[in-house]
Scaffold this motif. Sequence first.
Motif, PDB file in Angstrom:
ATOM      1  N   LYS A 405       2.635  -4.580   8.333  1.00  0.00           N
ATOM      2  CA  LYS A 405       1.251  -4.934   7.761  1.00  0.00           C
ATOM      3  C   LYS A 405       1.072  -3.775   6.707  1.00  0.00           C
ATOM      4  CE  LYS A 405      -1.654  -2.738  11.318  1.00  0.00           C
ATOM      5  NZ  LYS A 405      -2.996  -2.938  12.306  1.00  0.00           N
ATOM      6  N   HIS A 406      -0.343  -4.230   5.754  1.00  0.00           N
ATOM      7  CA  HIS A 406      -0.412  -3.205   4.842  1.00  0.00           C
ATOM      8  C   HIS A 406      -2.262  -3.074   4.815  1.00  0.00           C
ATOM      9  CE1 HIS A 406       3.462  -3.917   3.314  1.00  0.00           C
ATOM     10  NE2 HIS A 406       3.160  -5.151   3.181  1.00  0.00           N
ATOM     11  N   HIS A 407      -2.276  -1.879   4.765  1.00  0.00           N
ATOM     12  CA  HIS A 407      -4.165  -1.745   4.808  1.00  0.00           C
ATOM     13  C   HIS A 407      -4.640  -1.953   3.370  1.00  0.00           C
ATOM     14  CE1 HIS A 407      -3.537   1.201   8.359  1.00  0.00           C
ATOM     15  NE2 HIS A 407      -4.151   0.201   8.841  1.00  0.00           N
ATOM     16  N   HIS A 408      -4.077  -1.851   2.249  1.00  0.00           N
ATOM     17  CA  HIS A 408      -4.391  -1.848   1.049  1.00  0.00           C
ATOM     18  C   HIS A 408      -4.041  -3.121  -0.057  1.00  0.00           C
ATOM     19  CE1 HIS A 408      -6.346   2.005   2.134  1.00  0.00           C
ATOM     20  NE2 HIS A 408      -5.073   2.365   2.657  1.00  0.00           N
ATOM     21  N   ARG A 409      -3.160  -3.715   0.631  1.00  0.00           N
ATOM     22  CA  ARG A 409      -2.823  -4.784  -0.338  1.00  0.00           C
ATOM     23  C   ARG A 409      -2.583  -5.996   0.214  1.00  0.00           C
ATOM     24  NH1 ARG A 409       2.420  -1.269  -0.248  1.00  0.00           N
ATOM     25  NH2 ARG A 409       4.038  -2.450   0.523  1.00  0.00           N
ATOM     26  N   ALA A 410      -2.592  -7.167  -0.446  1.00  0.00           N
ATOM     27  CA  ALA A 410      -2.333  -8.449  -0.058  1.00  0.00           C
ATOM     28  C   ALA A 410      -1.118  -8.767  -0.955  1.00  0.00           C
ATOM     29  CB  ALA A 410      -3.206  -9.645  -0.562  1.00  0.00           C
ATOM     30  N   GLU A 411      -0.091  -9.665  -0.587  1.00  0.00           N
ATOM     31  CA  GLU A 411       0.961 -10.013  -1.218  1.00  0.00           C
ATOM     32  C   GLU A 411       1.202 -11.623  -1.304  1.00  0.00           C
ATOM     33  OE1 GLU A 411       3.569  -6.179   0.468  1.00  0.00           O
ATOM     34  OE2 GLU A 411       3.876  -7.993   1.284  1.00  0.00           O
ATOM     35  N   HIS A 412       1.675 -12.019  -2.661  1.00  0.00           N
ATOM     36  CA  HIS A 412       2.081 -13.167  -2.961  1.00  0.00           C
ATOM     37  C   HIS A 412       3.742 -13.313  -2.808  1.00  0.00           C
ATOM     38  CE1 HIS A 412      -2.038 -14.331  -4.201  1.00  0.00           C
ATOM     39  NE2 HIS A 412      -2.201 -13.176  -4.430  1.00  0.00           N
ATOM     40  N   THR A 423       6.864 -14.988   8.768  1.00  0.00           N
ATOM     41  CA  THR A 423       6.118 -15.014   9.983  1.00  0.00           C
ATOM     42  C   THR A 423       4.724 -14.398   9.494  1.00  0.00           C
ATOM     43  OG1 THR A 423       8.245 -14.696  11.128  1.00  0.00           O
ATOM     44  CG2 THR A 423       5.934 -14.005  12.207  1.00  0.00           C
ATOM     45  N   VAL A 424       3.801 -14.889   9.710  1.00  0.00           N
ATOM     46  CA  VAL A 424       2.462 -14.242   9.571  1.00  0.00           C
ATOM     47  C   VAL A 424       1.591 -14.587  10.649  1.00  0.00           C
ATOM     48  CG1 VAL A 424       0.336 -14.594   7.943  1.00  0.00           C
ATOM     49  CG2 VAL A 424       2.513 -15.145   7.094  1.00  0.00           C
ATOM     50  N   ALA A 437       4.117 -18.359  -0.668  1.00  0.00           N
ATOM     51  CA  ALA A 437       3.638 -17.818   0.755  1.00  0.00           C
ATOM     52  C   ALA A 437       2.453 -16.663   0.440  1.00  0.00           C
ATOM     53  CB  ALA A 437       4.679 -17.435   1.732  1.00  0.00           C
ATOM     54  N   TYR A 438       1.304 -16.827   1.161  1.00  0.00           N
ATOM     55  CA  TYR A 438       0.260 -15.651   0.684  1.00  0.00           C
ATOM     56  C   TYR A 438       0.162 -14.838   1.953  1.00  0.00           C
ATOM     57  CZ  TYR A 438      -4.305 -13.492  -0.069  1.00  0.00           C
ATOM     58  OH  TYR A 438      -4.970 -12.539  -0.502  1.00  0.00           O
ATOM     59  N   LEU A 439       0.079 -13.576   1.819  1.00  0.00           N
ATOM     60  CA  LEU A 439       0.032 -12.697   3.117  1.00  0.00           C
ATOM     61  C   LEU A 439      -1.238 -11.805   2.822  1.00  0.00           C
ATOM     62  CD1 LEU A 439       3.555 -11.450   2.721  1.00  0.00           C
ATOM     63  CD2 LEU A 439       2.768 -13.186   4.285  1.00  0.00           C
ATOM     64  N   HIS A 445       3.180  -9.190   9.252  1.00  0.00           N
ATOM     65  CA  HIS A 445       4.082 -10.381   8.659  1.00  0.00           C
ATOM     66  C   HIS A 445       5.546  -9.784   8.656  1.00  0.00           C
ATOM     67  CE1 HIS A 445       2.758  -7.611   5.371  1.00  0.00           C
ATOM     68  NE2 HIS A 445       3.953  -7.790   4.969  1.00  0.00           N
ATOM     69  N   ARG A 446       6.619 -10.623   8.685  1.00  0.00           N
ATOM     70  CA  ARG A 446       8.075 -10.278   8.429  1.00  0.00           C
ATOM     71  C   ARG A 446       8.627 -11.227   7.783  1.00  0.00           C
ATOM     72  NH1 ARG A 446      10.957  -9.106  14.036  1.00  0.00           N
ATOM     73  NH2 ARG A 446      11.342  -7.174  13.058  1.00  0.00           N
ATOM     74  N   LEU A 447       9.719 -11.008   6.860  1.00  0.00           N
ATOM     75  CA  LEU A 447      10.259 -11.892   6.007  1.00  0.00           C
ATOM     76  C   LEU A 447      11.731 -11.627   6.390  1.00  0.00           C
ATOM     77  CD1 LEU A 447      10.914 -13.407   3.270  1.00  0.00           C
ATOM     78  CD2 LEU A 447      11.243 -11.190   1.849  1.00  0.00           C
TER      79      LEU A 447
END
Lengths: 480, 480
Positions: A405-412, A423-424, A437-439, A445-447
């Motif tokens: 996981k990340h504290h400072h970013r979302a990911e597309h 996996t979310v 997918a949006y995280l 999450h896992r890819l």
Amino acid sequence: MAFENERSIHPVILCGGSGTRLWPASRESFPKQFIPLAEPERSSFQATAARLGDPAVLARPTVVTANDARFLVAEQLAQGGIEADILLEPCRRDSAPAVAVAALHAAARDPQALVLILPADHAVGDDAAFVAAVRAAGAGARAGHVMTLGITPTNPSTAYGYIQPGAPLAGAAGEGGACAVARFLEKPDAARAAALIADGALWNGGYFLFRADVMLDELEAHAPAVLAAARDALEGATRDLDFVRLDAEAFARAPQISIDYAVMERTERAGVLPVRFPWSDIGTWGALWEVSDRDGDGNAVRGRVALRDTRDSLVHSSGGILTTVVGLEGVVVVTTEDAVLVTGRTAGAEVKGLVEDLRRRGEPEADAHRLMYRPWGSYRRIDIGGRFQVKRITVKPGGRLSLQKHHHRAEHWVVVRGTAEVTVDGVVRLVHENEAAYLPIGCVHRLANPGKIPLELIEVQVGSYTGEDDIIRIDDVYGR
Amino acid sequence: MAFENERSIHPVILCGGSGTRLWPASRESFPKQFIPLAEPERSSFQATAARLGDPAVLARPTVVTANDARFLVAEQLAQGGIEADILLEPCRRDSAPAVAVAALHAAARDPQALVLILPADHAVGDDAAFVAAVRAAGAGARAGHVMTLGITPTNPSTAYGYIQPGAPLAGAAGEGGACAVARFLEKPDAARAAALIADGALWNGGYFLFRADVMLDELEAHAPAVLAAARDALEGATRDLDFVRLDAEAFARAPQISIDYAVMERTERAGVLPVRFPWSDIGTWGALWEVSDRDGDGNAVRGRVALRDTRDSLVHSSGGILTTVVGLEGVVVVTTEDAVLVTGRTAGAEVKGLVEDLRRRGEPEADAHRLMYRPWGSYRRIDIGGRFQVKRITVKPGGRLSLQKHHHRAEHWVVVRGTAEVTVDGVVRLVHENEAAYLPIGCVHRLANPGKIPLELIEVQVGSYTGEDDIIRIDDVYGR
């Protein structure tokens, strides 16, 4: 009986160098032995491993490499269909500790096993001649000598150490046969090099062939601290996936010293076999030009290159950048996607000083490549801005990134090739080509790539901080 | 009264060049006059427009430029806070047709208007001296001469044409005053250049100052076909947004000829004012080195550059690529994000031949930049693969892309800065930072920036074909 003996030659490829004189192609994160340089399709490490492929002469090889390079080594061996033991050095300690570990490793199976130490980053123009030389040097090694291969000089090079041969070894053939070593000589100036060559001296190519028990005796006599640290590091080693990971604390105790200084210059048992196969250590861009195929104007080119009125130059371009030279002679131009070097063919050794300058300035390109290899595949940053970063991520079939996981970013994530298993927060779904997918920030999450072809996706990170250290790993199949 | 006359000097900036000798920074799609070269923050076009900023001397300028460069011209003028008339040439016809159009354009307002023709791509070291020279040359022009500024040579350059001054003009001051032109001379070789300079010859800098009616008479006498085509092109011109678009069919009829050949070498009325301000046409990278600020080692650097043991060189890096030079002297290294040039300072003119080579090979970098300017903003390709392409798109506040669709690709938009107004098949919605929109193949869509700050988004195109020509425009506010 001869075959039995020959079969017991255990090649050990030393793969720990960083090759800064071949920057910007070669960097700490992807050093020269892993890059296709002398050959367009194969690294010198792969060529070295393939050179050892005759099972009638040589046993399964051992690779000694840095911890950070372990997935690269495994990947390049797999590409060549070569199996090897991989010993991981937890830190850099020059060649003597690596040789000690290799000797101990071989002695555990057979105290009199012959061990061949060879660098991963040399070019050899004739594989059969190389193997024949190793066989010939084997006789001296079996008789208890620590043998080297002495390369017959082709010019008064100041880039190599020299070996002065002494009396022929007992039982060796006359002209061109193995000799005792009279002296090892440091890199000379040009005049001294010419004098040495006239006097029959040979280049020290860094190849060593010895019985394990002999090398262990010599280490005990001349470098006991190296041997003790190596022994503890091997005894404390752990097996990690396909790797043998030396004990970090023990290995760090080893003095940082080359095998030349630690043993070869001190032992009474050094022998040398003169050899004549085409050879280069590819130590500089100029040295690479020497061994490269060149066109009618004397230019060695690679990649997207256009030359006009240019001669005797080396121009390598990677990353798709169109690289052009107009009206120059004897230059070296190396372009990568994030850095460019322009120098003269003869100024090559100064590149090391440049890289040190860059490190002092804190330039990331000094050591890191934009393309980063990971056990699951690779990624490349393709854009970065104030509050975002874009990467192209490639995941091998079966590859799984860590659960994170990340504290400072979302990911597309936008899948552009293959199929992703995403996996979310515990929910698993498949995302196909042209799906996204949006995280959200903070999600776990896992890819993974569950498919049969590589998965490629574009990742757009959005947030106040997009550094690699904002990855909180919760689980990782690669033990990171 | 003097002020009235001076006020009527109408500057006309010729902005149509392509500057291939300054490739790869300068390209057809973004030629040298629009790039910050001699100054780090301002293009030579912007510096030229600003040089004309004294309203006590000079009227509102007119810019003559290629159709493709129109939004670039408008953008750079707006950045400098400068207003101008912009005349669009539908095709390249060299300078005579542009001068004819400019003379007609000025004459429509005042037949005796003074017109100053000046190139957009020169460096002038002293703006006040330039304006003073224009004022001084104005006297000759008002008296009916076609005046040029003759640059006092600083070296026997072979890169410029020369002007041999004749008798002083009536009413001109003695030493250093305006003269008739005895002869215009082609670019000489070095020996001839030295002889010409000893004989008092001046460089032809391409500046012309004349009364509109005088130039029209001279064109009528010496180049009637040019004048007729220019007259028809201006009469048939249409106003398009802020631009005056010359009639394409009429303008194409104009012979392709320079004003030097068409008029200056034939007229009896040519005059020249010797001038001494620092000046360069920045014709080659070597010429740019001459006028650049240089460090203690004689190096002119720009961007991310590291030099070691390097002297008297020009090294420009853009696009963030770290560019390094080791152990060389007198070289030119220019790095952009997709192309690199390495040459010698004195081999600069050969770069034009290189660009012609690249065109013949079909290399896109010969003419196109990766960063493409559009009336609504710009875009940059950041990655491309087998069935995908990734762009970073920047839309200015108020900018609107065309209403469009694609036959072969879907698009994913991820907003990384600002707010997008996205229209998909008639449905309009706002998409904010860290939100995404999906545009399936064939949908009719439009992107706009309704906000007050630039909108940045990452576009991931997925499909069997991602070329620029798969854009079917249904509506466009910019009349494309």
